[in-house]
Design a protein around this motif. Structure first.
Motif, PDB file in Angstrom:
ATOM      1  N   GLU A   1       0.834  -1.208   0.000  1.00 14.52           N
ATOM      2  CA  GLU A   1       0.000   0.000   0.000  1.00 14.52           C
ATOM      3  C   GLU A   1       0.865   1.253   0.000  1.00 14.52           C
ATOM      4  OE1 GLU A   1      -3.379   2.489   0.065  1.00 14.52           O
ATOM      5  OE2 GLU A   1      -3.026   0.455  -0.613  1.00 14.52           O
ATOM      6  N   VAL A   2       1.931   1.252   0.759  1.00 16.34           N
ATOM      7  CA  VAL A   2       2.850   2.398   0.786  1.00 16.34           C
ATOM      8  C   VAL A   2       3.459   2.592  -0.600  1.00 16.34           C
ATOM      9  CG1 VAL A   2       5.038   3.232   1.721  1.00 16.34           C
ATOM     10  CG2 VAL A   2       3.332   2.234   3.241  1.00 16.34           C
ATOM     11  N   LEU A   3       3.872   1.512  -1.238  1.00 21.25           N
ATOM     12  CA  LEU A   3       4.447   1.603  -2.578  1.00 21.25           C
ATOM     13  C   LEU A   3       3.408   2.103  -3.582  1.00 21.25           C
ATOM     14  CD1 LEU A   3       6.859   1.103  -4.427  1.00 21.25           C
ATOM     15  CD2 LEU A   3       6.063  -1.266  -4.681  1.00 21.25           C
TER      16      LEU A   3
ATOM     17  N   ILE B   1       1.388   6.616  -7.012  1.00 23.10           N
ATOM     18  CA  ILE B   1       0.333   7.580  -7.341  1.00 23.10           C
ATOM     19  C   ILE B   1       0.865   9.001  -7.233  1.00 23.10           C
ATOM     20  CG2 ILE B   1      -1.853   8.576  -6.547  1.00 23.10           C
ATOM     21  CD1 ILE B   1      -2.695   5.688  -5.807  1.00 23.10           C
ATOM     22  N   MET B   2       1.536   9.303  -6.126  1.00 23.56           N
ATOM     23  CA  MET B   2       2.066  10.660  -5.949  1.00 23.56           C
ATOM     24  C   MET B   2       3.113  10.974  -7.019  1.00 23.56           C
ATOM     25  SD  MET B   2       0.224  11.867  -3.632  1.00 23.56           S
ATOM     26  CE  MET B   2       1.021  13.442  -3.457  1.00 23.56           C
ATOM     27  N   GLU B   3       3.931   9.997  -7.372  1.00 26.09           N
ATOM     28  CA  GLU B   3       4.928  10.194  -8.423  1.00 26.09           C
ATOM     29  C   GLU B   3       4.250  10.480  -9.763  1.00 26.09           C
ATOM     30  OE1 GLU B   3       8.649   7.811 -10.534  1.00 26.09           O
ATOM     31  OE2 GLU B   3       7.537   6.871  -8.900  1.00 26.09           O
ATOM     32  N   SER B   4       3.163   9.771 -10.059  1.00 25.64           N
ATOM     33  CA  SER B   4       2.474   9.970 -11.333  1.00 25.64           C
ATOM     34  C   SER B   4       1.793  11.339 -11.406  1.00 25.64           C
ATOM     35  CB  SER B   4       1.462   8.857 -11.578  1.00 25.64           C
ATOM     36  OG  SER B   4       0.350   8.993 -10.714  1.00 25.64           O
ATOM     37  N   LEU B   5       1.408  11.882 -10.249  1.00 23.77           N
ATOM     38  CA  LEU B   5       0.786  13.207 -10.236  1.00 23.77           C
ATOM     39  C   LEU B   5       1.799  14.299 -10.547  1.00 23.77           C
ATOM     40  CD1 LEU B   5      -1.548  12.832  -7.152  1.00 23.77           C
ATOM     41  CD2 LEU B   5      -2.230  12.926  -9.547  1.00 23.77           C
TER      42      LEU B   5
END
Length: 73
Positions: free
Chosen positions: A12-14, A19-23
């Motif tokens: 879940e952390v990964l 997700i944050m990286e893709s944003l």
């Protein structure tokens, strides 16, 4: 029978990190929320009286979210 357990916390952390990286670094959550608010306002603007009545009933029934103290324009 044997107990079987999987800890999905690292996964879940990964997932959230991806997700944050893709944003990307320029993603602004406040701006995104304001865009959602503007889209909602536009979607429910210009309703005729019957549509407004139905909109109000759907909000009162909890089907559509309450938008603070504001009513649909």
């Amino acid at each position: 029978m044997a107990d079987f357990a999987i800890d999905l916390t690292p996964h879940e952390v990964l997932r959230r990190a991806h997700i944050m990286e893709s944003l990307g670094p320029h993603w602004d959550p406040i701006e995104a929320l304001q865009g959602e608010e503007a889209a909602h306002d536009l979607l429910y603007s210009g309703l005729d009286p019957q549509q407004q009545r139905l909109y109000n009933e759907l909000v009162a029934a909890g089907i559509l979210p309450t938008r603070g103290h504001r009513a649909a324009p």
